[in-house]
Design an enzyme around this catalytic site. Structure first.
Site, PDB file in Angstrom:
ATOM      1  N   THR A  35       0.761  -1.138   0.020  1.00 49.49           N
ATOM      2  CA  THR A  35      -0.036   0.181  -0.002  1.00 49.49           C
ATOM      3  C   THR A  35       0.914   1.036  -0.092  1.00 49.49           C
ATOM      4  OG1 THR A  35      -1.791  -1.076   1.272  1.00 49.49           O
ATOM      5  CG2 THR A  35      -2.178   1.121   1.182  1.00 49.49           C
ATOM      6  N   ASP A  88      -1.525  -4.099   9.087  1.00 45.91           N
ATOM      7  CA  ASP A  88      -1.931  -5.306   8.953  1.00 45.91           C
ATOM      8  C   ASP A  88      -3.215  -5.607   9.474  1.00 45.91           C
ATOM      9  OD1 ASP A  88       0.455  -6.650   7.560  1.00 45.91           O
ATOM     10  OD2 ASP A  88       1.568  -6.007   9.455  1.00 45.91           O
ATOM     11  N   GLY A  99       3.986  -4.631  10.695  1.00 42.27           N
ATOM     12  CA  GLY A  99       5.280  -5.217  10.816  1.00 42.27           C
ATOM     13  C   GLY A  99       5.237  -6.649   9.737  1.00 42.27           C
ATOM     14  N   GLU A 107       9.481   1.902  11.307  1.00 45.15           N
ATOM     15  CA  GLU A 107       7.941   2.544  10.885  1.00 45.15           C
ATOM     16  C   GLU A 107       7.681   3.167  12.448  1.00 45.15           C
ATOM     17  OE1 GLU A 107       6.342  -0.402   7.723  1.00 45.15           O
ATOM     18  OE2 GLU A 107       6.003  -0.973   9.843  1.00 45.15           O
TER      19      GLU A 107
HETATM   20  C1  5RP Z   1       5.512  -3.288   6.906  1.00 41.96           C
HETATM   21  C2  5RP Z   1       4.237  -3.067   7.364  1.00 41.96           C
HETATM   22  C3  5RP Z   1       3.104  -2.865   6.329  1.00 41.96           C
HETATM   23  O1  5RP Z   1       2.618  -1.623   6.521  1.00 41.96           O
HETATM   24  C4  5RP Z   1       1.976  -3.885   6.497  1.00 41.96           C
HETATM   25  O2  5RP Z   1       2.525  -4.996   6.506  1.00 41.96           O
HETATM   26  C5  5RP Z   1       0.795  -3.748   5.430  1.00 41.96           C
HETATM   27  O3  5RP Z   1       1.477  -4.076   4.420  1.00 41.96           O
HETATM   28  P1  5RP Z   1       0.653  -4.140   2.715  1.00 41.96           P
HETATM   29  O4  5RP Z   1       0.442  -2.722   2.610  1.00 41.96           O
HETATM   30  O5  5RP Z   1       1.718  -4.800   2.059  1.00 41.96           O
HETATM   31  O6  5RP Z   1      -0.742  -4.998   3.155  1.00 41.96           O
HETATM   32  O7  5RP Z   1       3.773  -2.842   8.568  1.00 41.96           O
HETATM   33  O8  5RP Z   1       6.235  -3.817   8.010  1.00 41.96           O
END
Ligand code: 5RP
Length: 222
Positions: A35, A88, A99, A107
């Site tokens: 994202t 997530d 994470g 982050e």
């Molecule tokens: C990475 C993160 C991401 O923001 C989380 O895993 C969401 O990922 P995606 O946008 O690919 O669904 O915390 O450490």
């Protein structure tokens, strides 16, 4: 709309949301994941509106640079107007699990510096109670087994994420079956285990606003 189209919609909405807040000297904090990658691609279209970005991972830094967006070391930056990142899971208080991409520590650091934390997510990430997604915990490698035993005592089932090293050279334990009805307390409890760098609960510093994409459009939730 499929999940990628929803992610693109919230990424575009995030650029529209932050654009009026940006000045020529502004620094934008940028998260990690698919994202966030869509967000970077849209952010590139307005790169003349701000000074540059701070990245929450090496992968994000590379993508930003690929678009010609200047990337600053966080230590060079006095303030940050906004941090934009995915998640997530989010609960209605905008406490998050993050994470999944193993970037949780950087982050969390970048989110701490930002005046405003804008979370962007498709509707599959919205939950009443956090914990269906295994909670990532970044751990100093030599402490892995000790931390796993302590996490068991807290009621979770830690699983070593094989073959993954974070940008900080550490390992990840993904904690399954953890009941997270008190996210702030659990975030603190896990962070107090010696050997833990940080965990993926963003509850003490939750998001300020969530742009949540569903088939009926993007909702702004506070
Ligand atoms: C990475 C993160 C991401 O923001 C989380 O895993 C969401 O990922 P995606 O946008 O690919 O669904 O915390 O450490």
């Amino acid at each position: 709309m499929n999940q990628d189209q929803l992610k693109q919609a919230v990424a575009k909405a995030a650029v529209d949301y932050i654009r009026p807040k940006l000045e020529a000297y502004s620094i934008v904090g940028v998260g990690t994941g698919s994202t966030a990658n869509f967000f970077i691609d849209y952010l590139a279209e307005i790169k003349g509106d701000f000074q540059g970005a701070v990245a929450s991972s090496e992968a994000t830094a590379e993508r930003l640079k690929g678009h010609g967006i200047p990337v600053f070391d966080l230590n060079e930056v006095d303030s940050m107007a906004v941090y934009v990142d995915g998640a997530d899971e989010s609960n209605p208080e905008l406490a998050l699990i993050k994470g999944g991409g193993a970037a949780l520590t950087r982050e969390k650091i970048v989110a701490a510096v930002a005046d405003e934390f804008v979370c962007i997510a498709d509707s599959s990430k919205w939950v009443d109670c956090l914990g269906q997604f295994p909670l990532p915990v970044e751990v100093i490698p030599m402490a892995r087994s000790y931390v796993a035993r302590e996490l068991l005592k807290l009621g979770g089932d830690p699983v070593y994420r094989q073959g993954v090293l974070t940008d900080n050279g550490n390992v990840i334990l993904d904690v399954h079956n953890m009941q997270i009805d008190k996210p702030i307390e659990l975030e603190r409890a896990i962070n107090s285990i010696v050997g833990v760098v940080t965990n993926g609960l963003f509850a003490e510093r939750s998001a300020d606003v969530l742009l949540l994409g569903g088939t009926d459009g993007v909702k702004e939730i506070r």
